[in-house]
Scaffold this motif. Sequence first.
Motif, PDB file in Angstrom:
ATOM      1  N   GLU A  18     132.711 -25.053 104.154  1.00  7.82           N
ATOM      2  CA  GLU A  18     131.929 -25.975 104.999  1.00  7.82           C
ATOM      3  C   GLU A  18     132.609 -27.344 105.040  1.00  7.82           C
ATOM      4  O   GLU A  18     132.733 -27.959 106.109  1.00  7.82           O
ATOM      5  N   ARG A  19     133.038 -27.813 103.878  1.00  9.27           N
ATOM      6  CA  ARG A  19     133.665 -29.136 103.806  1.00  9.27           C
ATOM      7  C   ARG A  19     134.986 -29.158 104.570  1.00  9.27           C
ATOM      8  O   ARG A  19     135.277 -30.103 105.315  1.00  9.27           O
ATOM      9  N   SER A  20     135.782 -28.109 104.414  1.00 10.25           N
ATOM     10  CA  SER A  20     137.061 -28.047 105.110  1.00 10.25           C
ATOM     11  C   SER A  20     136.858 -27.971 106.622  1.00 10.25           C
ATOM     12  O   SER A  20     137.583 -28.611 107.394  1.00 10.25           O
ATOM     13  N   LEU A  21     135.855 -27.182 107.043  1.00 12.15           N
ATOM     14  CA  LEU A  21     135.564 -27.083 108.478  1.00 12.15           C
ATOM     15  C   LEU A  21     135.150 -28.439 109.040  1.00 12.15           C
ATOM     16  O   LEU A  21     135.651 -28.867 110.102  1.00 12.15           O
ATOM     17  N   ASP A  22     134.249 -29.114 108.351  1.00 13.92           N
ATOM     18  CA  ASP A  22     133.809 -30.425 108.836  1.00 13.92           C
ATOM     19  C   ASP A  22     134.977 -31.415 108.897  1.00 13.92           C
ATOM     20  O   ASP A  22     135.104 -32.190 109.869  1.00 13.92           O
ATOM     21  N   ASN A  23     135.844 -31.373 107.892  1.00 12.10           N
ATOM     22  CA  ASN A  23     136.987 -32.290 107.870  1.00 12.10           C
ATOM     23  C   ASN A  23     137.937 -32.048 109.034  1.00 12.10           C
ATOM     24  O   ASN A  23     138.374 -32.975 109.712  1.00 12.10           O
ATOM     25  N   VAL A  24     138.281 -30.776 109.261  1.00  8.77           N
ATOM     26  CA  VAL A  24     139.266 -30.479 110.293  1.00  8.77           C
ATOM     27  C   VAL A  24     138.693 -30.727 111.687  1.00  8.77           C
ATOM     28  O   VAL A  24     139.412 -31.156 112.599  1.00  8.77           O
ATOM     29  N   LEU A  25     137.400 -30.473 111.858  1.00 13.49           N
ATOM     30  CA  LEU A  25     136.777 -30.758 113.157  1.00 13.49           C
ATOM     31  C   LEU A  25     136.741 -32.258 113.415  1.00 13.49           C
ATOM     32  O   LEU A  25     136.971 -32.711 114.549  1.00 13.49           O
ATOM     33  N   ALA A  26     136.475 -33.034 112.370  1.00 13.16           N
ATOM     34  CA  ALA A  26     136.463 -34.488 112.533  1.00 13.16           C
ATOM     35  C   ALA A  26     137.854 -34.993 112.907  1.00 13.16           C
ATOM     36  O   ALA A  26     137.996 -35.870 113.777  1.00 13.16           O
ATOM     37  N   LYS A  27     138.901 -34.440 112.283  1.00 10.90           N
ATOM     38  CA  LYS A  27     140.269 -34.851 112.614  1.00 10.90           C
ATOM     39  C   LYS A  27     140.627 -34.497 114.055  1.00 10.90           C
ATOM     40  O   LYS A  27     141.387 -35.215 114.710  1.00 10.90           O
ATOM     41  N   ALA A  28     140.087 -33.365 114.533  1.00  5.89           N
ATOM     42  CA  ALA A  28     140.372 -32.936 115.909  1.00  5.89           C
ATOM     43  C   ALA A  28     139.397 -33.529 116.911  1.00  5.89           C
ATOM     44  O   ALA A  28     139.488 -33.228 118.112  1.00  5.89           O
ATOM     45  N   LYS A  29     138.453 -34.345 116.405  1.00 10.30           N
ATOM     46  CA  LYS A  29     137.420 -34.957 117.246  1.00 10.30           C
ATOM     47  C   LYS A  29     136.597 -33.886 117.967  1.00 10.30           C
ATOM     48  O   LYS A  29     136.342 -33.956 119.178  1.00 10.30           O
ATOM     49  N   LEU A  30     136.164 -32.904 117.208  1.00 10.09           N
ATOM     50  CA  LEU A  30     135.356 -31.809 117.733  1.00 10.09           C
ATOM     51  C   LEU A  30     134.053 -31.713 116.951  1.00 10.09           C
ATOM     52  O   LEU A  30     133.936 -32.245 115.846  1.00 10.09           O
ATOM     53  N   THR A  31     133.079 -31.012 117.525  1.00 10.05           N
ATOM     54  CA  THR A  31     131.818 -30.739 116.844  1.00 10.05           C
ATOM     55  C   THR A  31     131.761 -29.260 116.466  1.00 10.05           C
ATOM     56  O   THR A  31     132.618 -28.473 116.869  1.00 10.05           O
ATOM     57  N   ARG A  32     130.736 -28.884 115.755  1.00  6.99           N
ATOM     58  CA  ARG A  32     130.583 -27.483 115.335  1.00  6.99           C
ATOM     59  C   ARG A  32     130.448 -26.552 116.552  1.00  6.99           C
ATOM     60  O   ARG A  32     130.766 -25.364 116.455  1.00  6.99           O
ATOM     61  N   GLU A  33     129.956 -27.070 117.670  1.00  2.38           N
ATOM     62  CA  GLU A  33     129.734 -26.243 118.850  1.00  2.38           C
ATOM     63  C   GLU A  33     130.994 -26.063 119.683  1.00  2.38           C
ATOM     64  O   GLU A  33     131.031 -25.217 120.593  1.00  2.38           O
ATOM     65  N   ASP A  34     132.051 -26.826 119.426  1.00  2.00           N
ATOM     66  CA  ASP A  34     133.234 -26.806 120.287  1.00  2.00           C
ATOM     67  C   ASP A  34     134.151 -25.597 120.104  1.00  2.00           C
ATOM     68  O   ASP A  34     134.659 -25.057 121.093  1.00  2.00           O
ATOM     69  N   PRO A  35     134.440 -25.119 118.905  1.00  2.00           N
ATOM     70  CA  PRO A  35     135.381 -23.997 118.778  1.00  2.00           C
ATOM     71  C   PRO A  35     134.878 -22.743 119.480  1.00  2.00           C
ATOM     72  O   PRO A  35     133.700 -22.382 119.388  1.00  2.00           O
ATOM     73  N   ALA A  36     135.800 -22.075 120.172  1.00  2.23           N
ATOM     74  CA  ALA A  36     135.455 -20.804 120.799  1.00  2.23           C
ATOM     75  C   ALA A  36     135.375 -19.694 119.764  1.00  2.23           C
ATOM     76  O   ALA A  36     134.703 -18.682 119.974  1.00  2.23           O
ATOM     77  N   LEU A  37     136.049 -19.894 118.651  1.00  3.75           N
ATOM     78  CA  LEU A  37     136.119 -18.831 117.661  1.00  3.75           C
ATOM     79  C   LEU A  37     136.496 -19.424 116.306  1.00  3.75           C
ATOM     80  O   LEU A  37     137.304 -20.352 116.233  1.00  3.75           O
ATOM     81  N   ILE A  38     135.911 -18.903 115.251  1.00  2.00           N
ATOM     82  CA  ILE A  38     136.283 -19.269 113.888  1.00  2.00           C
ATOM     83  C   ILE A  38     136.669 -17.988 113.158  1.00  2.00           C
ATOM     84  O   ILE A  38     135.883 -17.035 113.078  1.00  2.00           O
ATOM     85  N   VAL A  39     137.887 -17.951 112.632  1.00  2.00           N
ATOM     86  CA  VAL A  39     138.402 -16.765 111.942  1.00  2.00           C
ATOM     87  C   VAL A  39     138.689 -17.139 110.489  1.00  2.00           C
ATOM     88  O   VAL A  39     139.349 -18.147 110.220  1.00  2.00           O
TER      89      VAL A  39
END
Length: 569
Positions: free
Chosen positions: A352-373
């Motif tokens: 969860e922490r890594s996901l939040d960090n990388v999304l913040a760096k990419a300026k994205l929200t949890r709803e933005d990725p089309a896919l999480i693998v």
Amino acid sequence: MLGYLCKYTPVELFTALGVSMQRVDPQVDRFNRADSLMHPNVCSYVKGVLETFADAVMVNPELEGLVLTACCDSVRRLADTLRAQYPDKFFYLLDVPRKVNDFAVGLYEEHVLDLMHAYAVFAGRPFDKAETEAALHIYLEAQPEAPAAAPPPNADPNRIRIGLIGARANDAIAELLKAGGVEVLFNVTCNGLDRHFVPADLRGYLEQILCQFPCMRMVSATNRFDYLDGFSDRLDGLVYHTVQFCDQYAYEFAELKARGDLPVLRVETDLTRQSFGQIKTRIEAFIEELSAKKGLMRAAHQRPALRKDTPMMIVGIDSGSTSTNAVVLNQNKQCIAFDVVRTGAKSIASAERSLDNVLAKAKLTREDPALIVATGYGRVSIPFADQNVTEISCHGKGAHHVNPAVRTILDIGGQDSKAIHLNAAGEVTDFVMNDKCAAGTGRFLEMMARTLEVSLEELGAISRHWREDIRIASMCSVFAESEVISLIAQNKEKADIAHGVHAAIAGKALGLMKKVGVEPTIMMTGGVAKNPGMVAVLEEKLGEPLFIADEPEIIGALGAALFGWESLQ
């Protein structure tokens, strides 16, 4: 009720006389009893049987005992131990001939009759050979016919077809294969064959038992590979199971591997539940490897629905034992952000922490990725992941993306080490992993650094300044730590000790790589790839430069994201 272990046990004979028979399928948590009663290096299967029987007796006091076969010294030791611990139970060591001819069948019949008479005395019931033989014939007559023969070649070209061979594999191995959508064409491990015998007199029935697919102790074991040739037109690969500390089957695996005409995965287990994670990773990676060869879409990579009509962004997360890494790919397969965090006590929280960090760096929200693998050991525990792929496949995919010339990958992680071979298309053609042990991993280096009172970063740097070639004999983390403490007491220099530690790991890593074939270009991945001392020793032993990506820790996460990108095309 009686337990039994071996396919050469006359199970039907006991059943015909009204005795309930149960095959022992050891899968344990620990070997506390066995280690206190037997030598610690006795075969893990035998220790598992002892633990399983002890647990079963506590649950079901009506369990009368075990019928064992004298297949090896370890089983003989087991029989002696069980008799000493449970003097009121029935334990019989059945001797089975090593040949199949008229004399051997007659000898086997004598041994079986002795077994039946011994049980009759134990159970306080009369024994009559003629009545026993009549009951057996009636029982076999009432049994359903054997299943129909195998389907014709290429009956289902869209399924992976695997055979299971080797030593005593418990049921969990076959279930893992079936759960992966695999068609298990045969299971000819020690206890894997179905028991179907045609009605016959006692001698004819016993001859059928002896004529089963031969185990390694039989003289006809040299013909075991002939059986495989009958499946050559529809078999995609083999899983070869061996048990820790059982040497008999190791030689056959080497011979089978040398044939080179069929992909073979060796799975060595100690039959503990704790080893399930590594077994699962190996088997799933093997299925992925075979699927890639056949050009099949894996079930785990089926195309999902896009979450929203936005530029395609894919997140890959590698949940490892030491670090959790994440990357974000855009629609052009470009990595626009990555993050590395320390894996704590909860892999889900780290993910969860890594996901939040990388999304913040990419300026994205949890709803933005089309896919999480997800990949890595914690991949199945990440609830927000849409797909999961083994780290074997992901490291191969990520390495090929970074450098298409890579043919051999060495990944030294926190918990294990892996050697992977790729073909020109970037597909995994072979891989090996170290055993369930910290030897030669990042954990090993952490322990040595702590003992030398330096940071992990300092350990690699100071080892470059070594002068005395110190050899660390043991790769066991505990024993190696004792060696280092002894060297410190001898006033050896830290740089020399550090170099010796790196040289020991490099030797073990080179052994892994040789199993898959060392072919340039060689890439090193994982956090240990940032250790200059480790890299220098490896390059010296290999006689080849190592290719190391700018961020070697994120190769697995990158591969996971790439799998996601491909599944959306």
